[in-house]
Design a protein around this motif. Structure first.
Motif, PDB file in Angstrom:
ATOM      1  N   MET A   1       0.824  -1.210   0.000  1.00  0.00           N
ATOM      2  CA  MET A   1       0.000   0.000   0.000  1.00  0.00           C
ATOM      3  C   MET A   1       0.861   1.263   0.000  1.00  0.00           C
ATOM      4  N   TRP A   2       1.974   1.210   0.757  1.00  0.00           N
ATOM      5  CA  TRP A   2       2.829   2.397   0.850  1.00  0.00           C
ATOM      6  C   TRP A   2       3.662   2.615  -0.407  1.00  0.00           C
ATOM      7  N   GLY A   3       3.651   1.642  -1.317  1.00  0.00           N
ATOM      8  CA  GLY A   3       4.289   1.843  -2.609  1.00  0.00           C
ATOM      9  C   GLY A   3       3.299   2.232  -3.685  1.00  0.00           C
ATOM     10  N   ASN A   4       2.044   2.446  -3.286  1.00  0.00           N
ATOM     11  CA  ASN A   4       0.973   2.786  -4.213  1.00  0.00           C
ATOM     12  C   ASN A   4       0.953   4.304  -4.426  1.00  0.00           C
ATOM     13  N   LYS A   5       1.394   4.742  -5.609  1.00  0.00           N
ATOM     14  CA  LYS A   5       1.512   6.175  -5.891  1.00  0.00           C
ATOM     15  C   LYS A   5       0.167   6.874  -5.791  1.00  0.00           C
ATOM     16  N   ASN A   6      -0.882   6.254  -6.328  1.00  0.00           N
ATOM     17  CA  ASN A   6      -2.204   6.877  -6.285  1.00  0.00           C
ATOM     18  C   ASN A   6      -2.678   7.094  -4.855  1.00  0.00           C
ATOM     19  N   PHE A   7      -2.486   6.076  -4.008  1.00  0.00           N
ATOM     20  CA  PHE A   7      -2.908   6.182  -2.613  1.00  0.00           C
ATOM     21  C   PHE A   7      -2.120   7.263  -1.886  1.00  0.00           C
ATOM     22  N   LEU A   8      -0.817   7.310  -2.113  1.00  0.00           N
ATOM     23  CA  LEU A   8       0.017   8.316  -1.455  1.00  0.00           C
ATOM     24  C   LEU A   8      -0.369   9.727  -1.883  1.00  0.00           C
ATOM     25  N   LEU A   9      -0.640   9.903  -3.176  1.00  0.00           N
ATOM     26  CA  LEU A   9      -1.066  11.217  -3.668  1.00  0.00           C
ATOM     27  C   LEU A   9      -2.387  11.632  -3.032  1.00  0.00           C
ATOM     28  N   LEU A  10      -3.337  10.683  -2.979  1.00  0.00           N
ATOM     29  CA  LEU A  10      -4.642  10.986  -2.409  1.00  0.00           C
ATOM     30  C   LEU A  10      -4.524  11.342  -0.934  1.00  0.00           C
ATOM     31  N   MET A  11      -3.752  10.564  -0.174  1.00  0.00           N
ATOM     32  CA  MET A  11      -3.614  10.812   1.259  1.00  0.00           C
ATOM     33  C   MET A  11      -2.866  12.118   1.532  1.00  0.00           C
ATOM     34  N   PHE A  12      -1.858  12.427   0.699  1.00  0.00           N
ATOM     35  CA  PHE A  12      -1.158  13.702   0.855  1.00  0.00           C
ATOM     36  C   PHE A  12      -2.121  14.863   0.636  1.00  0.00           C
ATOM     37  N   GLY A  13      -2.916  14.748  -0.417  1.00  0.00           N
ATOM     38  CA  GLY A  13      -3.901  15.798  -0.694  1.00  0.00           C
ATOM     39  C   GLY A  13      -4.930  15.928   0.408  1.00  0.00           C
ATOM     40  N   VAL A  14      -5.379  14.795   0.956  1.00  0.00           N
ATOM     41  CA  VAL A  14      -6.356  14.811   2.049  1.00  0.00           C
ATOM     42  C   VAL A  14      -5.764  15.483   3.284  1.00  0.00           C
ATOM     43  N   ILE A 124      -8.149   1.940  -5.777  1.00  0.00           N
ATOM     44  CA  ILE A 124      -6.697   2.158  -5.873  1.00  0.00           C
ATOM     45  C   ILE A 124      -5.904   1.343  -4.856  1.00  0.00           C
ATOM     46  N   VAL A 125      -6.600   0.639  -3.936  1.00  0.00           N
ATOM     47  CA  VAL A 125      -5.894  -0.249  -3.009  1.00  0.00           C
ATOM     48  C   VAL A 125      -6.497  -1.646  -3.090  1.00  0.00           C
ATOM     49  N   LYS A 126      -5.725  -2.646  -2.676  1.00  0.00           N
ATOM     50  CA  LYS A 126      -6.205  -4.022  -2.690  1.00  0.00           C
ATOM     51  C   LYS A 126      -7.241  -4.235  -1.593  1.00  0.00           C
ATOM     52  N   LYS A 127      -8.128  -5.210  -1.818  1.00  0.00           N
ATOM     53  CA  LYS A 127      -9.217  -5.470  -0.874  1.00  0.00           C
ATOM     54  C   LYS A 127      -8.692  -5.749   0.527  1.00  0.00           C
ATOM     55  N   GLU A 128      -7.607  -6.546   0.614  1.00  0.00           N
ATOM     56  CA  GLU A 128      -7.073  -6.903   1.927  1.00  0.00           C
ATOM     57  C   GLU A 128      -6.394  -5.717   2.623  1.00  0.00           C
ATOM     58  N   GLU A 129      -6.188  -4.619   1.903  1.00  0.00           N
ATOM     59  CA  GLU A 129      -5.560  -3.431   2.489  1.00  0.00           C
ATOM     60  C   GLU A 129      -6.570  -2.342   2.827  1.00  0.00           C
ATOM     61  N   LEU A 130      -7.866  -2.622   2.580  1.00  0.00           N
ATOM     62  CA  LEU A 130      -8.882  -1.579   2.770  1.00  0.00           C
ATOM     63  C   LEU A 130      -8.976  -1.098   4.217  1.00  0.00           C
ATOM     64  N   LEU A 131      -8.966  -2.049   5.166  1.00  0.00           N
ATOM     65  CA  LEU A 131      -9.087  -1.662   6.571  1.00  0.00           C
ATOM     66  C   LEU A 131      -7.937  -0.745   6.973  1.00  0.00           C
ATOM     67  N   GLN A 132      -6.724  -1.083   6.560  1.00  0.00           N
ATOM     68  CA  GLN A 132      -5.564  -0.247   6.867  1.00  0.00           C
ATOM     69  C   GLN A 132      -5.668   1.105   6.157  1.00  0.00           C
ATOM     70  N   ALA A 133      -6.114   1.092   4.893  1.00  0.00           N
ATOM     71  CA  ALA A 133      -6.235   2.341   4.130  1.00  0.00           C
ATOM     72  C   ALA A 133      -7.256   3.273   4.763  1.00  0.00           C
ATOM     73  N   ILE A 177      -3.862  19.704  -7.405  1.00  0.00           N
ATOM     74  CA  ILE A 177      -2.669  19.285  -8.165  1.00  0.00           C
ATOM     75  C   ILE A 177      -2.392  17.793  -7.947  1.00  0.00           C
ATOM     76  N   ALA A 178      -2.506  17.334  -6.696  1.00  0.00           N
ATOM     77  CA  ALA A 178      -2.279  15.918  -6.399  1.00  0.00           C
ATOM     78  C   ALA A 178      -3.271  15.040  -7.148  1.00  0.00           C
ATOM     79  N   THR A 179      -4.521  15.497  -7.252  1.00  0.00           N
ATOM     80  CA  THR A 179      -5.546  14.724  -7.968  1.00  0.00           C
ATOM     81  C   THR A 179      -5.212  14.613  -9.446  1.00  0.00           C
ATOM     82  N   PHE A 180      -4.687  15.667 -10.042  1.00  0.00           N
ATOM     83  CA  PHE A 180      -4.319  15.653 -11.464  1.00  0.00           C
ATOM     84  C   PHE A 180      -3.299  14.554 -11.766  1.00  0.00           C
ATOM     85  N   TYR A 181      -2.400  14.289 -10.824  1.00  0.00           N
ATOM     86  CA  TYR A 181      -1.323  13.333 -11.051  1.00  0.00           C
ATOM     87  C   TYR A 181      -1.732  11.883 -10.777  1.00  0.00           C
TER      88      TYR A 181
END
Length: 404
Positions: A1-14, A124-133, A177-181
């Protein structure tokens, strides 16, 4: 999950945008305090954005389900940035009407962006990572609330209101900007019900057969009601406790304690709750009800801190688990409509319970109110648990009956 660029961008923006949001909320309260004498009118202005969202939620849900979630977040981001312009006008002219327009635009934006974000996470995250996400998402929002309110309070001392909203604007631009990427490969659904008018009851009709057969979802929704009794009156109770203790500083202590315990709760959920199971929810809700009742000793500083700490711990456990249940048990093509209707219903319940909290504080007093609400929470949770146990026993007997 922490290598997921989309998730990291979304969380940074949030993280950034939520901090800016809370800075802006501090600005809203300051502006209203200076320009509106009536507390009732202040409440109406703050609620106006929610009311707009109530009417738009069914349409927003269907658009989110059919459309490109990333584009919806981008358009909502532009709307938020535009709204800040109206707030600049309100400050320049000391005109509440401009703030009302700002509140409407922010409310419309939130009606689309919040459900879209919740439907985007499972994509953007795997099902087994949803609770952590979901735990990370809640931690970031809670941290942003603590940081944003603290930053807003500090900025009010030596800076102008316009400076506060400039910080909010910058945070919204960063999220945009994070959403655009982000790169989300989702094929929008075809419109199969062209010309169908969107309505609350029409959307409920679409969702009912889906939700009815998902018992975990039904129980998850019902078990949110007891904590809402506490959450809806959170700010009013903090103010009341500070008056009871004659100590204004307790406000910051309570907010910080609750926020830190939310962090602890989400960590425990990630560490020990590997799956989103209903028995967990019942235990969590009973902890929440106990925290509410224990506030009858809120005249003691330590006890009030402990009560808010236990409640924060319960919420840190509760919301990641319930959100994961909703995201996994509701079919993805209904996520937008489900989260839109749920958000709209949550807003209505919150406003009703907040008004009820204020009424009880004025009539029966703080101690009787927290005992009443806490006992109601226990009763509601107990009734739901009994119904759950009856259903479980019935289900366990069905295979035996079938074998005979």
């Amino acid at each position: 999950m922490w290598g997921n660029k989309n998730f990291l961008l979304l969380m940074f923006g949030v993280a950034v945008s939520s901090t800016g949001l809370w800075v802006g909320i501090i600005g809203n309260l300051e502006f209203l305090q200076k320009n509106v004498d009536s507390s009732f009118l202040q409440a109406l202005i703050l609620l106006s954005g929610f009311l707009v969202g109530v009417f738009l939620a069914p349409m927003a849900g269907r658009i989110i389900d059919r459309g490109d979630k990333k584009k919806i977040l981008i358009y909502s981001g532009f709307a938020r940035c535009l709204a800040i312009g109206f707030m600049y006008l309100a400050i320049a002219y000391n005109n509440v009407w401009w703030m009302l327009i700002y509140t409407f635009v922010i409310g419309i934006s939130g009606t689309f962006s919040n459900p879209a974000m919740q439907t985007l996470i499972p994509l953007i995250v795997k099902k087994e990572e949803l609770l952590q996400a979901n735990g990370v998402y809640m931690n970031l929002f809670t941290g942003a609330r603590i940081a944003g309110t603290a930053l807003g309070g500090v900025m009010l001392v030596g800076m102008s209101l316009s400076a506060l909203y400039t910080v909010t604007l910058i945070s919204y631009v960063i999220l945009l900007i994070a959403t655009f990427y982000m790169k989300v490969d989702v094929t929008p659904r075809e419109k199969t019900e062209g010309g169908k008018k969107e309505s609350f009851f029409g959307t409920l009709k679409d969702l009912y057969p889906i939700v009815r057969d998902q018992h975990k979802v039904v129980y998850g929704i019902l078990l949110l009601i007891p904590p809402y009794l506490f959450l809806s009156g959170f700010n009013l109770m903090v103010i009341e406790i500070s008056q009871i203790q004659h100590y204004p500083g307790i406000k910051g202590i309570l907010y910080t304690t609750e926020g830190l315990c939310v962090f602890l709760g989400t960590y425990l959920a990630k560490r020990f709750l590997k799956e989103a199971k209903l028995p967990y929810l019942f235990g969590i809700v009973f902890i929440s009800a106990l925290a509410h009742i224990s506030l009858f000793m809120a005249s003691h500083l330590v006890m009030s801190v402990i009560s808010f700490g236990f409640f924060g711990l319960a919420m840190g456990l509760l919301f990641p688990v319930t959100t994961t249940i909703f995201q996994t048990d509701i079919p993805a093509e209904y996520h937008g409509r489900f989260f839109s209707i749920k958000g709209m219903t949550d807003n209505i319940i919150f406003q009703i319970l907040m008004l009820l909290t204020g009424l009880f504080l004025d009539t029966i007093g703080f101690e009787k109110m927290v005992i009443t609400f806490g006992v109601c929470s226990f009763i509601i949770a107990s009734l739901i648990y009994l119904q759950y146990r009856i259903r479980e026993k019935q289900n366990s007997r069905k295979p035996v009956a079938a074998a005979k």
